[in-house]
Design an enzyme around this catalytic site. Structure first.
Site, short mmCIF file in Angstrom:
data_model
loop_
_atom_site.label_atom_id
_atom_site.label_comp_id
_atom_site.label_asym_id
_atom_site.label_seq_id
_atom_site.Cartn_x
_atom_site.Cartn_y
_atom_site.Cartn_z
N GLY A 1 -0.35 4.38 0.16
CA GLY A 1 -1.17 5.52 0.61
C GLY A 1 -0.42 6.28 1.69
O GLY A 1 0.81 6.18 1.79
N PHE A 2 -1.14 7.01 2.52
CA PHE A 2 -0.50 7.83 3.55
C PHE A 2 0.34 6.98 4.49
O PHE A 2 1.48 7.34 4.82
CB PHE A 2 -1.57 8.57 4.37
CG PHE A 2 -2.22 9.69 3.62
CD1 PHE A 2 -1.57 10.90 3.45
CD2 PHE A 2 -3.48 9.53 3.07
CE1 PHE A 2 -2.17 11.94 2.75
CE2 PHE A 2 -4.09 10.56 2.37
CZ PHE A 2 -3.43 11.76 2.21
N ASP B 1 -5.84 3.00 7.74
CA ASP B 1 -7.26 2.65 7.77
C ASP B 1 -7.49 1.15 7.92
O ASP B 1 -8.57 0.72 8.36
CB ASP B 1 -7.94 3.10 6.47
CG ASP B 1 -8.25 4.59 6.47
OD1 ASP B 1 -7.89 5.27 7.45
OD2 ASP B 1 -8.87 5.07 5.50
N VAL C 1 -1.59 -7.38 -4.28
CA VAL C 1 -1.30 -8.51 -3.38
C VAL C 1 -2.56 -9.36 -3.26
O VAL C 1 -3.64 -8.87 -2.92
CB VAL C 1 -0.81 -8.00 -2.01
CG1 VAL C 1 -0.74 -9.14 -1.00
CG2 VAL C 1 0.55 -7.34 -2.18
N GLY D 1 0.82 -1.21 0.00
CA GLY D 1 0.00 0.00 0.00
C GLY D 1 0.85 1.26 0.00
O GLY D 1 1.64 1.47 0.91
N GLU E 1 -18.91 17.87 2.12
CA GLU E 1 -18.04 18.69 1.26
C GLU E 1 -18.48 18.63 -0.19
O GLU E 1 -18.51 19.64 -0.89
CB GLU E 1 -16.58 18.21 1.41
CG GLU E 1 -16.04 18.52 2.80
CD GLU E 1 -14.58 18.15 3.01
OE1 GLU E 1 -13.96 18.72 3.92
OE2 GLU E 1 -14.06 17.28 2.30
N ALA F 1 -6.20 10.76 7.63
CA ALA F 1 -4.86 10.78 7.06
C ALA F 1 -3.78 10.94 8.14
O ALA F 1 -2.76 10.25 8.12
CB ALA F 1 -4.76 11.90 6.04
N GLN F 2 -4.03 11.84 9.11
CA GLN F 2 -3.03 12.07 10.16
C GLN F 2 -2.72 10.80 10.95
O GLN F 2 -1.57 10.51 11.27
CB GLN F 2 -3.53 13.15 11.13
CG GLN F 2 -2.98 14.51 10.84
CD GLN F 2 -1.45 14.50 10.68
OE1 GLN F 2 -0.73 13.87 11.45
NE2 GLN F 2 -0.97 15.17 9.66
#
Ligand SMILES: Cc1cc2nc3c(=O)[nH]c(=O)nc-3n(C[C@H](O)[C@H](O)[C@H](O)COP(=O)(O)OP(=O)(O)OC[C@H]3O[C@@H](n4cnc5c(N)ncnc54)[C@H](O)[C@@H]3O)c2cc1C
Length: 441
Positions: free
Chosen positions: A30-31, A321, A96, A28, A192, A336-337
């Protein structure tokens, strides 16, 4: 360096003979995965970062791609550039498909190259989440979720296409259906996107159509829970609901969606005809945590110990996540943090372990606060007991997001696009890829 040997259909990847370096496989980009790789930059490890797509997405701005404010390239960056930046990292484009803890190998399918078996000394699973339809996968056909650049482009095409189809029909009911947008899920993404859509119909599209008035569109934000932004304080939710109503969004809370089909939705027993239903509700973990054979929560996230380790699987971690982490009796949020902090923590932990140092301090999440934007000029922020809203909060949001974008080039481009759309109300990414859907679809 990876050495490959052919083995039937699969390509088996083995450690080079006599290699002294430990291999850390991160699944992964990502973040969380990128933060873990970065934290290993000074270590002696050979880091292999595997992702099924070649780019990292800055997901907090995905809704702006869906709402035609930004183009996909402005919120994404190639993962492969890590190889240029960090000597000990290799990047592999592959999905994977299996994990075997007994032989310490993973199976990874690369497009056109078959399945590879890759051995690891340490494994970091950072595979994130995907939209969940709460057992109603059939809704997905009619209500796209928002998780990838493809999703964002599909949504953008649906929204813009609906106006084009509204122009061409002579049937009033059909026109109203084309100009009704339903968003299912009033969390940050739903809020949003709904607010941005409201602004688009009232400002950006004004005067673009002679036969219809986009400002007369109906935008409905639905949620089964009692209020919008249920993870924020009640006072914030109330403010946001009022703001949405002011922008022209109809907020329907405490209403459960029963059906989503090609005509629209049935919610709370009522049919709402709509050609554009968007799924901004639940998420579920990717299948990879389940491949570890460890316990998972209801959303499929792996239950990890306070060091983010998988119980009874030495050297195997789950972050971001995909992990279910508890702190002071509460789950660490899927933001994200948290993903970045978990990735950094595990990267450092592995680097320390490789030096023979035992890490005794468990992971602690430091909450920098939650934010959501509700249209132009307005954002809400909640951090502990601090709650702010309005224009200054929106400026803080814009500043933080520009700074967090993955590449300098993107920061400059996004800044320029925002200034352009702030002062003109225009959006520069209003393309509909062919073909346009038929009126009945
Ligand atoms: C629309 C949207 C808006 C959001 N807004 C905000 C926000 O405003 N603020 C905030 O803090 N958070 C926000 N979030 C949440 C935030 O983006 C996530 O918490 C964060 O991305 C989690 O990081 P991650 O690294 O765990 O997973 P991700 O960033 O999702 O990365 C997972 C990676 O794993 C890869 N992968 C998955 N399965 C496989 C596999 N089998 N093989 C190979 N690769 C695989 C994926 O391709 C992906 O690159 C938002 C999320 C979404 C979807």
């Amino acid at each position: 360096m990876l050495v490959e040997t052919r083995h039937d259909q699969a390509t088996v990847v083995v450690d080079p003979p006599g290699s002294e370096r430990k291999r850390v496989v991160i699944i992964g980009g990502g973040f969380a995965g990128i933060a873990a790789a970065h934290a290993l930059r000074h270590s002696d490890a050979e880091v292999l970062l595997i992702d099924r797509r070649n780019h990292h997405i800055f997901q907090p701005l995905l809704y702006q791609v869906a709402a035609a404010v930004l183009s996909p390239a402005e919120i994404a960056a190639p993962i492969r550039q890590l190889e240029a930046k960090q000597q000990n990292v290799s990047v592999l484009l592959a999905e994977v498909t299996g994990v075997d803890l007994a032989s310490r190998t993973i199976a990874a399918a690369s497009p056109g190259a078959g399945v590879r078996k890759i051995t690891f000394d340490y494994l970091v699973v950072a595979t994130g989440m995907h939209p969940s339809y709460f057992g109603h996968d059939e809704f997905a056909r009619h209500a796209p979720g928002l998780k990838s650049l493809n999703d964002a482009e599909t949504i953008r095409a649906k929204i813009l296409g609906a106006f084009e189809l509204a122009v061409t029909t002579e049937d009033e009911d059909e026109r109203a259906r084309q100009m009704t947008f339903v968003l299912v899920g009033a969390g940050p993404t739903g809020v949003e996107l709904a607010a941005s859509l409201a602004q688009m119909v009232q400002v950006t599209l004004r005067g673009n159509f002679r036969r219809i008035d986009p400002a007369k569109s109906t935008i409905i934000l639905l949620d089964a829970s009692k209020r919008v932004l249920p993870t924020f304080a009640e006072s914030v939710s109330r403010k946001v609901a009022r703001r949405l109503e002011k922008l022209g969004v109809k907020v329907l809370t405490g209403v459960k969606v029963e059906t989503v089909d090609d005509k629209g939705v049935i919610a709370g027993g009522n049919r709402i005809p709509s050609a554009t239903v968007l799924w901004t509700a639940g998420v579920a973990a990717s299948p990879v945590p389940k491949m570890l054979g460890t316990k998972t929560d209801r959303a499929g996230r792996a239950l990890v110990d306070p060091f983010l380790k998988v119980v009874d699987a030495p050297g195997v971690f789950v972050v971001g996540d995909a992990a279910s982490v508890m702190q002071n009796g509460h789950p660490v949020p899927g933001v994200a943090q948290a993903a970045i902090q978990e990735g950094q923590y595990v990267g450092r932990l592995i680097a320390n372990e490789m030096k023979g140092r035992e890490v005794k301090r468990p992971f602690r999440y430091f909450d920098k606060g939650n934010m959501a934007v509700v249209g132009k000029n307005y954002a809400v922020l909640e951090r502990g007991r601090l709650r702010t809203s309005g224009f200054l909060t929106w400026l803080v949001w814009a500043f933080v997001h520009i700074l967090s974008l993955p590449q300098l080039q993107n920061r400059l481009r996004v800044q320029r696009q925002w200034l352009w759309s702030y002062f003109t109300g225009q959006r520069s990414s209003r393309l509909i890829p062919e073909p346009l859907r038929p009126l009945t679809g």
